[in-house]
Write a protein that holds these residues in place. Structure first.
Motif, PDB file in Angstrom:
ATOM      1  N   VAL A   1      49.620  40.390  31.244  1.00  0.00           N
ATOM      2  CA  VAL A   1      49.215  39.675  30.030  1.00  0.00           C
ATOM      3  C   VAL A   1      48.020  40.385  29.379  1.00  0.00           C
ATOM      4  O   VAL A   1      47.997  40.612  28.157  1.00  0.00           O
ATOM      5  CB  VAL A   1      48.873  38.206  30.355  1.00  0.00           C
ATOM      6  N   ALA A   2      47.021  40.736  30.189  1.00  0.00           N
ATOM      7  CA  ALA A   2      45.833  41.399  29.640  1.00  0.00           C
ATOM      8  C   ALA A   2      46.198  42.732  28.989  1.00  0.00           C
ATOM      9  O   ALA A   2      45.746  43.043  27.875  1.00  0.00           O
ATOM     10  CB  ALA A   2      44.805  41.615  30.747  1.00  0.00           C
ATOM     11  N   ARG A   3      47.033  43.513  29.668  1.00  0.00           N
ATOM     12  CA  ARG A   3      47.408  44.837  29.150  1.00  0.00           C
ATOM     13  C   ARG A   3      48.196  44.716  27.848  1.00  0.00           C
ATOM     14  O   ARG A   3      47.910  45.428  26.865  1.00  0.00           O
ATOM     15  CB  ARG A   3      48.230  45.568  30.211  1.00  0.00           C
TER      16      ARG A   3
ATOM     17  N   ASN B   1      45.948  43.512  24.945  1.00  0.00           N
ATOM     18  CA  ASN B   1      45.094  44.602  24.464  1.00  0.00           C
ATOM     19  C   ASN B   1      45.889  45.633  23.664  1.00  0.00           C
ATOM     20  O   ASN B   1      45.418  46.138  22.634  1.00  0.00           O
ATOM     21  CB  ASN B   1      44.408  45.288  25.646  1.00  0.00           C
ATOM     22  N   ASP B   2      47.101  45.941  24.123  1.00  0.00           N
ATOM     23  CA  ASP B   2      47.934  46.906  23.410  1.00  0.00           C
ATOM     24  C   ASP B   2      48.347  46.395  22.032  1.00  0.00           C
ATOM     25  O   ASP B   2      48.411  47.155  21.064  1.00  0.00           O
ATOM     26  CB  ASP B   2      49.198  47.223  24.227  1.00  0.00           C
ATOM     27  N   ARG B   3      48.624  45.093  21.963  1.00  0.00           N
ATOM     28  CA  ARG B   3      49.139  44.522  20.713  1.00  0.00           C
ATOM     29  C   ARG B   3      48.036  44.162  19.736  1.00  0.00           C
ATOM     30  O   ARG B   3      48.184  44.335  18.520  1.00  0.00           O
ATOM     31  CB  ARG B   3      49.985  43.280  21.031  1.00  0.00           C
ATOM     32  N   TYR B   4      46.921  43.648  20.233  1.00  0.00           N
ATOM     33  CA  TYR B   4      45.910  43.070  19.328  1.00  0.00           C
ATOM     34  C   TYR B   4      44.541  43.752  19.388  1.00  0.00           C
ATOM     35  O   TYR B   4      43.659  43.423  18.601  1.00  0.00           O
ATOM     36  CB  TYR B   4      45.722  41.586  19.643  1.00  0.00           C
ATOM     37  N   GLY B   5      44.351  44.643  20.343  1.00  0.00           N
ATOM     38  CA  GLY B   5      43.036  45.272  20.492  1.00  0.00           C
ATOM     39  C   GLY B   5      42.377  44.850  21.792  1.00  0.00           C
ATOM     40  O   GLY B   5      42.712  43.823  22.375  1.00  0.00           O
ATOM     41  N   GLU B   6      41.429  45.656  22.227  1.00  0.00           N
ATOM     42  CA  GLU B   6      40.798  45.439  23.538  1.00  0.00           C
ATOM     43  C   GLU B   6      39.970  44.148  23.564  1.00  0.00           C
ATOM     44  O   GLU B   6      38.965  44.037  22.869  1.00  0.00           O
ATOM     45  CB  GLU B   6      39.899  46.629  23.884  1.00  0.00           C
TER      46      GLU B   6
ATOM     47  N   SER C   1      53.739  34.239  24.963  1.00  0.00           N
ATOM     48  CA  SER C   1      54.510  35.086  24.043  1.00  0.00           C
ATOM     49  C   SER C   1      54.564  36.538  24.501  1.00  0.00           C
ATOM     50  O   SER C   1      55.350  37.327  23.976  1.00  0.00           O
ATOM     51  CB  SER C   1      53.897  35.013  22.635  1.00  0.00           C
ATOM     52  N   LEU C   2      53.744  36.886  25.487  1.00  0.00           N
ATOM     53  CA  LEU C   2      53.668  38.271  25.954  1.00  0.00           C
ATOM     54  C   LEU C   2      54.512  38.529  27.198  1.00  0.00           C
ATOM     55  O   LEU C   2      54.582  39.665  27.661  1.00  0.00           O
ATOM     56  CB  LEU C   2      52.202  38.625  26.256  1.00  0.00           C
ATOM     57  N   VAL C   3      55.138  37.472  27.736  1.00  0.00           N
ATOM     58  CA  VAL C   3      55.896  37.592  28.981  1.00  0.00           C
ATOM     59  C   VAL C   3      57.315  37.095  28.740  1.00  0.00           C
ATOM     60  O   VAL C   3      57.514  36.045  28.119  1.00  0.00           O
ATOM     61  CB  VAL C   3      55.235  36.772  30.107  1.00  0.00           C
TER      62      VAL C   3
ATOM     63  N   ALA D   1      40.548  35.736  16.604  1.00  0.00           N
ATOM     64  CA  ALA D   1      40.133  36.796  15.670  1.00  0.00           C
ATOM     65  C   ALA D   1      41.006  38.040  15.842  1.00  0.00           C
ATOM     66  O   ALA D   1      41.451  38.656  14.865  1.00  0.00           O
ATOM     67  CB  ALA D   1      38.670  37.123  15.887  1.00  0.00           C
ATOM     68  N   ALA D   2      41.251  38.401  17.089  1.00  0.00           N
ATOM     69  CA  ALA D   2      42.073  39.592  17.347  1.00  0.00           C
ATOM     70  C   ALA D   2      43.497  39.424  16.841  1.00  0.00           C
ATOM     71  O   ALA D   2      44.104  40.379  16.328  1.00  0.00           O
ATOM     72  CB  ALA D   2      42.089  39.894  18.854  1.00  0.00           C
ATOM     73  N   MET D   3      44.026  38.196  16.921  1.00  0.00           N
ATOM     74  CA  MET D   3      45.398  37.939  16.502  1.00  0.00           C
ATOM     75  C   MET D   3      45.520  37.708  15.000  1.00  0.00           C
ATOM     76  O   MET D   3      46.630  37.648  14.458  1.00  0.00           O
ATOM     77  CB  MET D   3      45.955  36.728  17.260  1.00  0.00           C
ATOM     78  N   GLY D   4      44.362  37.553  14.332  1.00  0.00           N
ATOM     79  CA  GLY D   4      44.411  37.366  12.886  1.00  0.00           C
ATOM     80  C   GLY D   4      44.511  35.930  12.436  1.00  0.00           C
ATOM     81  O   GLY D   4      44.783  35.667  11.265  1.00  0.00           O
TER      82      GLY D   4
END
Length: 320
Positions: A160-162, A165-170, A96-98, A316-319
């Motif tokens: 993907v990592a960047r 992290n930007d969208r959901y937290g580090e 979903s990030l690409v 957890a980061a994505m909710g």
């Protein structure tokens, strides 16, 4: 934070000397410096093969090669992709990030599509750079030994990592490429060294098979042996092979062989390769398939524990 190394191979056939000098020897060195995960990428075999072949047998052969060259399962986690379902669960949020356009522009994917043996290109061919991102990020991999042709895939993992992290937290570190001065061995026919072309010396090859392969290797008509990579690539390749196995400069070997011609060159190369491979063959003969299965099961268990923890962090980061 200590660096974590992620590396691996597809189980499509026996590993050869090109693999050893290109990357395997470096893995043996790195296992004493960093935590390391070694992936047997069995699911990736089906990205570009309609008939994936004997994956189970190739997986065992690959594992035996790893152990024979000195990869230590007490220091390294060796695992197979198909045994870690969490890797595939990470694929979905990563996709979903690409964008589709970004996947389509990947030059390595374009090249692999052009050389694919499939009748039609599968969806996996476009998405497997993101699958590789999951392979790297599940263990929080920070160092990835790669060749130049694999750099675009590593850039996908960094992307993907960047974006995660930007969208959901580090959650993820940004992995870095480890580019070594890896020698490039050509095949014994002068072309690219490849499992499928029959032009490589497998780490598991017998002494007689090794001698036969080198005897058939291309050289040229000049009797005086010189190390000239541009003008005499086939002769230079045999000298490079012998030099790597002996730990000596190829130009020095050429001077010693002198006007001994191709026959002497091939004898020197055969003796050098067989002497180099003897301890690897001996260790391989001492291993049983039972040993290999136990080691792989233990590695799969450790890798899955790591993947479960990472997937829980992602959810957890994505909710979810």
């Amino acid at each position: 934070m200590n660096d974590v190394v992620l590396t691996g191979d597809r189980p499509t056939g026996p590993l050869h000397l090109g693999h050893y000098f290109g990357s395997l020897a470096n893995r043996v060195r790195l296992q004493d410096l960093h935590p390391m995960y070694v992936l047997i990428a069995d699911y990736q075999v089906i990205t570009d093969r309609d008939l994936p072949g004997e994956i189970r047998r190739h997986t065992m052969e690959l594992l035996l090669d790893y152990l024979a060259i000195g990869i230590d399962p007490a220091k390294v986690t060796i695992f197979q992709h198909s045994a870690i379902p969490e890797l595939n669960q990470l694929l979905l949020p990563f996709l979903s990030l690409v964008s589709v356009a970004e996947l389509g522009r990947n030059p390595t994917v374009k090249d692999e599509i052009a050389h694919s043996s499939q009748a039609a290109v599968s969806g996996l061919m476009f998405t497997y750079p993101v699958h590789q991102a999951a392979d790297i990020l599940f263990c929080k991999g920070t160092l990835v030994p790669v060749g130049k042709d694999q750099l675009p895939h590593l850039e996908v993992a960094r992307l993907v990592a960047r974006r995660f992290n930007d969208r959901y937290g580090e959650v993820f570190p940004l992995p870095k490429a480890m580019m070594g001065a890896q020698p490039m061995l050509k095949g014994l026919d002068g072309g690219k060294m490849s499992k499928s072309r029959g032009n490589a010396i497998a780490l598991s090859a017998t002494e007689d098979k090794t001698a036969l392969l080198i005897r058939k290797a291309r050289t040229d008509a000049e009797r005086l042996i010189t190390f000239e990579e541009e003008r005499r690539p086939e002769v230079a390749n045999l000298l490079t092979l012998a030099g790597l196995c002996l730990g000596r400069p190829p130009a020095e070997l050429a001077e010693e062989i002198g006007d001994g011609g191709a026959a002497t060159l091939k004898r020197v190369a055969t003796e050098a390769v067989n002497e180099f491979l003897r301890p690897i063959r001996r260790r391989r003969a001492e291993l049983t398939e039972g040993d290999a299965r136990r080691i792989l099961a233990e590695g799969n268990e450790r890798a899955r524990e790591r993947a479960v923890r990472t997937l829980e962090e992602v959810r957890a980061a994505m909710g979810f």
